[in-house]
Design a protein around this motif. Structure first.
Motif, mmCIF file in Angstrom:
data_model
loop_
_atom_site.group_PDB
_atom_site.id
_atom_site.type_symbol
_atom_site.label_atom_id
_atom_site.label_comp_id
_atom_site.label_asym_id
_atom_site.label_seq_id
_atom_site.Cartn_x
_atom_site.Cartn_y
_atom_site.Cartn_z
ATOM 1 N N VAL A 1 -43.968 -26.363 -55.221
ATOM 2 C CA VAL A 1 -45.371 -25.944 -55.619
ATOM 3 C C VAL A 1 -46.048 -25.634 -54.401
ATOM 4 O O VAL A 1 -46.007 -26.528 -53.534
ATOM 5 C CB VAL A 1 -45.940 -27.081 -56.499
ATOM 6 N N TYR A 2 -46.558 -24.456 -54.254
ATOM 7 C CA TYR A 2 -47.539 -23.927 -53.285
ATOM 8 C C TYR A 2 -48.711 -24.072 -53.283
ATOM 9 O O TYR A 2 -49.629 -23.997 -52.268
ATOM 10 C CB TYR A 2 -46.999 -22.451 -52.808
ATOM 11 N N GLY A 3 -49.311 -24.213 -54.473
ATOM 12 C CA GLY A 3 -50.783 -24.388 -54.697
ATOM 13 C C GLY A 3 -51.078 -25.895 -54.785
ATOM 14 O O GLY A 3 -50.382 -26.854 -54.432
ATOM 15 N N LYS A 4 -52.109 -26.199 -55.698
ATOM 16 C CA LYS A 4 -52.585 -27.637 -55.763
ATOM 17 C C LYS A 4 -51.874 -28.250 -56.693
ATOM 18 O O LYS A 4 -51.403 -27.442 -57.749
ATOM 19 C CB LYS A 4 -54.045 -27.750 -56.161
ATOM 20 N N PRO A 5 -51.142 -29.490 -56.505
ATOM 21 C CA PRO A 5 -50.138 -29.992 -57.358
ATOM 22 C C PRO A 5 -50.785 -30.497 -58.490
ATOM 23 O O PRO A 5 -51.989 -31.084 -58.605
ATOM 24 C CB PRO A 5 -49.296 -30.972 -56.545
ATOM 25 N N GLY A 6 -50.000 -30.386 -59.634
ATOM 26 C CA GLY A 6 -50.742 -30.939 -61.067
ATOM 27 C C GLY A 6 -50.349 -32.400 -61.212
ATOM 28 O O GLY A 6 -49.676 -33.201 -60.150
ATOM 29 N N LYS A 7 -50.829 -33.065 -62.208
ATOM 30 C CA LYS A 7 -50.501 -34.420 -62.502
ATOM 31 C C LYS A 7 -49.159 -34.886 -62.544
ATOM 32 O O LYS A 7 -48.711 -35.820 -62.175
ATOM 33 C CB LYS A 7 -51.348 -34.803 -63.579
ATOM 34 N N THR A 8 -48.339 -33.932 -63.137
ATOM 35 C CA THR A 8 -46.954 -34.188 -63.354
ATOM 36 C C THR A 8 -46.146 -33.821 -62.172
ATOM 37 O O THR A 8 -44.891 -34.098 -62.187
ATOM 38 C CB THR A 8 -46.486 -33.655 -64.408
ATOM 39 N N ASP A 9 -46.460 -33.189 -61.254
ATOM 40 C CA ASP A 9 -45.823 -32.770 -59.895
ATOM 41 C C ASP A 9 -45.617 -33.955 -59.129
ATOM 42 O O ASP A 9 -46.129 -34.805 -59.177
ATOM 43 C CB ASP A 9 -46.633 -31.752 -59.265
ATOM 44 N N ARG A 10 -44.453 -33.732 -58.309
ATOM 45 C CA ARG A 10 -43.957 -34.795 -57.626
ATOM 46 C C ARG A 10 -43.942 -34.505 -56.094
ATOM 47 O O ARG A 10 -44.219 -33.441 -55.599
ATOM 48 C CB ARG A 10 -42.594 -35.295 -58.063
ATOM 49 N N THR A 11 -43.984 -35.323 -55.006
ATOM 50 C CA THR A 11 -43.757 -35.263 -53.725
ATOM 51 C C THR A 11 -42.579 -35.644 -53.202
ATOM 52 O O THR A 11 -41.961 -36.722 -53.489
ATOM 53 C CB THR A 11 -45.146 -36.294 -53.180
#
Length: 566
Positions: free
Chosen positions: A280-290
């Protein structure tokens, strides 16, 4: 201070004199001949003994006294000065530096003597009119093997970088390397490069550490100050690579966000995300992980990624197998083109683009427009200091050299400019499916110069095997080939048909889809207005997503795209 005559043999040498390295026989012979011819021009300076004796100790002029004795003079004139509390150590080094520069080893020995007498490095620097940094550098010689010091005192010194590497190694390591590299008989020179190379060790810098002093202590990390580094940066480093990486790993484990993972890197130094995950290159969403990982320099890097959601289809009654609302996973359809096929398209596009840039007719204004597009590609990076894009930088340098005269001024004819511009574009633009991909920029550039005409025949077994049944059947359109029951038979018929004709898969052509262009332009406008700009997580993402930076730049991009489309 007064003048008196004394027997030179009655004078005692000063053990704290600065110049302890023996002078050359030629210099001593010249001084002796001068004394025999005209005597001592400038009397040596002596001082009363401070240890209770009645004699005099030489303060300045040891060589003159020695050569006076060699000339068999019965008496010489001397200047008697007051005794100094430091036995004349400071006066001795000042006079020797003013008269003839001491070699670095003698300077270091004299400085160490002054430090032992209570002088600070700053005070020594002020008294000698030297930078305090130079005093610190000379004191590095304390970490050099005595055998190496004796050789350095003869005038054969390593450069600063080599000295830094030597001083960073312990005496046992230096001793082993010196056994191999010490000068042989008849060869007074030492290969300091070989010595430093044998002692060099990888350094991990404190400025790249995410952990604090507690973990540094726990992993036995001791920071060493690099006195040769610029003064305005944190130059501390350690050669304890294993400890540094261990501390970084523990810091990541302790600071990992919720649902985050610690990832590895592949052979290219890129983060290896979980299978099917997309970065993810933009602002991560709530379901995105790190994901956290260590790059090749040992620095902690953070990226966000997104896992695909499973596709669902309803059962016969609109419900799942257990009567619940959950749907049953449907059959997975094969994509029109496999990953290998996509990569082949990228390679073929790139080769055709480069060939078109080298041969296709181009007007000067088109060249300038293409350069703007190329420099907006997401595979372009501008870096300073330590970088991994050394070869690309060197190529761009060679192109620029063509346009610059020996005196550093721009001097070129239009033919030279065109060659340099084409070469720069060839090195900048890429449609390959890896980190060199310029993205939609390469597509627009290829369409502008009709690079489709340089694409090779793709009606080969190798490429057609990358197409699905539906894609192969669509490729039969406008040909006498009819789809067969078996995919391999359809493919074989197409291969046979295209032996005499040129086939270019429609999706491989350069002309970008209107939706792709609209998305690219909308992202550029959003970044220009500040929408989502705070969501960028790295300079690479800004390069990938940003095409313009102000309203004037938007007008330029509009004009460039218009020229490219025409």
């Amino acid at each position: 201070m007064h003048l008196m005559k004394v027997d030179p043999r009655a004078l005692k040498e000063n053990p704290d004199r600065s110049r302890q390295t023996k002078s050359t026989p030629q210099a001593d012979a010249l001084l002796l001949a001068t004394i025999k011819a005209v005597g001592i021009v400038q009397p040596p300076v002596v001082a009363p003994q401070t240890d209770g004796g009645n004699g005099f100790i030489i303060d300045r002029g040891h060589r003159r006294v020695k050569q006076a004795i060699a000339a068999e003079l019965e008496e010489i004139e001397v200047l008697v000065d007051e005794a100094a509390y430091d036995n004349g150590a400071m006066r001795s080094i000042v006079e020797n530096i003013a008269r003839e520069q001491l070699n670095p080893v003698d300077q270091w020995r004299a400085i160490e003597r002054l430090v032992a007498l209570g002088w600070t490095e700053e005070a020594i620097a002020v008294a000698l009119a030297l930078p305090a940094r130079q005093i610190k550098k000379l004191r590095l010689l304390a970490n050099v093997l005595p055998a190496m010091l004796d050789h350095m005192a003869k005038g054969d010194m390593p450069n600063e970088q080599q000295l830094r590497t030597i001083a960073a190694a312990d005496f046992e390591e230096q001793k082993e390397v010196w056994k191999v590299q010490k000068p042989k008989k008849g060869d007074p020179q030492v290969s300091w490069f070989a010595v430093a190379n044998g002692l060099s060790r990888k350094r991990m810098h404190a400025r790249d550490a995410s952990f604090g002093e507690d973990l540094a202590l726990a992993y036995g990390i001791q920071w060493v100050e690099d006195l040769f580094a610029p003064a305005d940066v944190d130059s501390r480093y350690t050669t304890n690579v294993e400890g540094f990486l261990g501390a970084q790993q523990e810091w990541m484990t302790s600071n990992l966000p919720k649902r985050g993972i610690i990832a590895d890197v592949n052979s290219w130094g890129q983060v290896a995300l979980p299978p099917k995950a997309s970065q993810v290159y933009g602002k991560p969403g709530k379901t995105d992980r790190t994901a956290m990982y260590l790059d090749r320099e040992g620095k902690v890097q953070t990226v966000h990624f997104r896992l695909p959601e499973p596709k669902k289809v309803q059962g016969k009654n609109g419900e799942g197998p257990d009567g619940a609302d959950d749907a049953i996973m449907g059959p997975k359809l094969r994509p029109d083109v496999t990953r290998k096929g996509v990569e082949m398209i990228g390679d073929l596009r790139t080769d055709a683009l480069h060939e078109a840039l080298a041969q296709a007719p181009l007007e000067d204004d088109s060249l300038m427009a293409l350069l703007v597009l190329a420099l907006a590609g997401r595979n372009i990076s501008i870096q300073s200091g330590a970088s991994d894009d050394v070869h690309g930088f060197a190529r761009m340098q060679r192109h620029a050299v063509r346009l610059v005269s020996d005196d550093g001024k721009l001097a070129f004819d239009m033919d030279t400019l065109r060659i340099a511009a084409r070469s720069a574009l060839i090195d900048a633009l890429s449609a390959r499916q890896n980190r060199t991909d310029s993205g939609i920029i390469a597509r627009i550039a290829g369409e502008a110069i009709s690079a489709d005409g340089f694409l090779p025949n793709m009606g080969t077994e190798e490429f057609l095997s990358c197409l699905s049944r539906q894609a192969l059947e669509r490729s039969c359109k406008d040909t006498p080939v009819l789809p067969r029951a078996r995919v391999k038979d359809t493919r074989a018929a197409l291969v046979e048909h295209f032996k005499e004709e040129r086939f270019v898969y429609p999706a491989a052509r350069f002309t970008p889809d209107a939706d792709e262009v609209a998305t690219w332009r909308s992202k550029s406008v959003a970044v220009e207005k500040g929408d989502g700009a705070d969501a960028m997580t790295s300079s690479e993402e800004v390069v990938e997503e940003t095409a313009v930076s102000d309203e004037d730049s938007l007008d330029v991009v509009d004009e460039v795209y218009r020229v490219a489309a025409e």
